[in-house]
Design a protein around this motif. Structure first.
Motif, mmCIF file in Angstrom:
data_model
loop_
_atom_site.group_PDB
_atom_site.id
_atom_site.type_symbol
_atom_site.label_atom_id
_atom_site.label_comp_id
_atom_site.label_asym_id
_atom_site.label_seq_id
_atom_site.Cartn_x
_atom_site.Cartn_y
_atom_site.Cartn_z
ATOM 1 N N ALA A 28 -11.562 -26.164 -9.187
ATOM 2 C CA ALA A 28 -10.610 -25.078 -8.948
ATOM 3 C C ALA A 28 -10.979 -24.312 -7.688
ATOM 4 O O ALA A 28 -10.116 -23.998 -6.867
ATOM 5 N N SER A 29 -12.273 -24.033 -7.517
ATOM 6 C CA SER A 29 -12.691 -23.276 -6.335
ATOM 7 C C SER A 29 -12.446 -24.074 -5.060
ATOM 8 O O SER A 29 -12.062 -23.516 -4.035
ATOM 9 N N LYS A 30 -12.640 -25.401 -5.113
ATOM 10 C CA LYS A 30 -12.398 -26.230 -3.935
ATOM 11 C C LYS A 30 -10.924 -26.339 -3.599
ATOM 12 O O LYS A 30 -10.555 -26.586 -2.454
ATOM 13 N N SER A 31 -10.074 -26.159 -4.583
ATOM 14 C CA SER A 31 -8.640 -26.251 -4.320
ATOM 15 C C SER A 31 -8.134 -25.051 -3.531
ATOM 16 O O SER A 31 -7.033 -25.059 -3.013
ATOM 17 N N PHE A 32 -8.965 -24.021 -3.447
ATOM 18 C CA PHE A 32 -8.596 -22.823 -2.709
ATOM 19 C C PHE A 32 -9.195 -22.827 -1.312
ATOM 20 O O PHE A 32 -9.791 -21.859 -0.866
ATOM 21 N N GLN A 36 -7.861 -19.109 1.289
ATOM 22 C CA GLN A 36 -7.804 -18.757 -0.133
ATOM 23 C C GLN A 36 -9.172 -18.657 -0.774
ATOM 24 O O GLN A 36 -9.281 -18.705 -1.998
ATOM 25 N N PHE A 37 -10.210 -18.495 0.014
ATOM 26 C CA PHE A 37 -11.552 -18.371 -0.546
ATOM 27 C C PHE A 37 -11.655 -17.165 -1.468
ATOM 28 O O PHE A 37 -12.378 -17.199 -2.455
ATOM 29 N N GLU A 38 -10.944 -16.096 -1.142
ATOM 30 C CA GLU A 38 -11.018 -14.918 -1.996
ATOM 31 C C GLU A 38 -10.480 -15.203 -3.386
ATOM 32 O O GLU A 38 -10.975 -14.682 -4.373
ATOM 33 N N THR A 74 -19.588 -19.887 -1.856
ATOM 34 C CA THR A 74 -18.246 -19.403 -1.525
ATOM 35 C C THR A 74 -18.326 -18.088 -0.761
ATOM 36 O O THR A 74 -17.651 -17.912 0.256
ATOM 37 N N TYR A 75 -19.159 -17.160 -1.226
ATOM 38 C CA TYR A 75 -19.330 -15.896 -0.501
ATOM 39 C C TYR A 75 -19.865 -16.141 0.905
ATOM 40 O O TYR A 75 -19.434 -15.501 1.864
#
Length: 111
Positions: A28-32, A36-38, A74-75
């Motif tokens: 899910a995080s990679k799909s952003f 869209q990292f936030e 991600t941060y």
């Protein structure tokens, strides 16, 4: 997209395979990607908060550690280094408690 956000939550809530829940959260995080990292940060926040109900002894400690490490990355990607370091420290603390500070993987995390 909503399905990707729901899978980690539902998997954790079912009490089944915590590693699968982490896999779903990472996907899910990679799909952003891109701007869209936030949103990915929000997904990881929710994932980690679900694990705050700590199911000690069932493997959730290492899953929580992995979630914090993904959060750290991600941060870092969005330039929020202070938050990245906080996530690293939180994850490291969980890893040490789960594995012992003399474990080889803890040294790798410290590196």
């Amino acid at each position: 997209m909503i399905g990707l956000l729901k899978l980690p939550r539902d998997t954790i809530a079912s009490g089944k395979n915590p590693n699968k829940a982490l896999d779903y959260a990472i996907r899910a995080s990679k799909s952003f990607n891109g701007v869209q990292f936030e949103e990915a940060v929000q997904v990881l926040d929710r994932f980690i908060s679900l694990l705050e109900y700590d199911k000690t002894g069932s493997g959730f400690e290492i899953v929580k550690f992995s979630g914090y490490m993904q959060h750290e990355d991600t941060y870092s990607m969005i330039g929020q280094l202070d938050r990245s370091i906080l996530c690293h420290d939180s994850g490291l603390k969980i890893q040490i408690e789960a594995l012992d500070k003399s474990d080889r993987t803890v040294a790798e995390t410290c590196r």
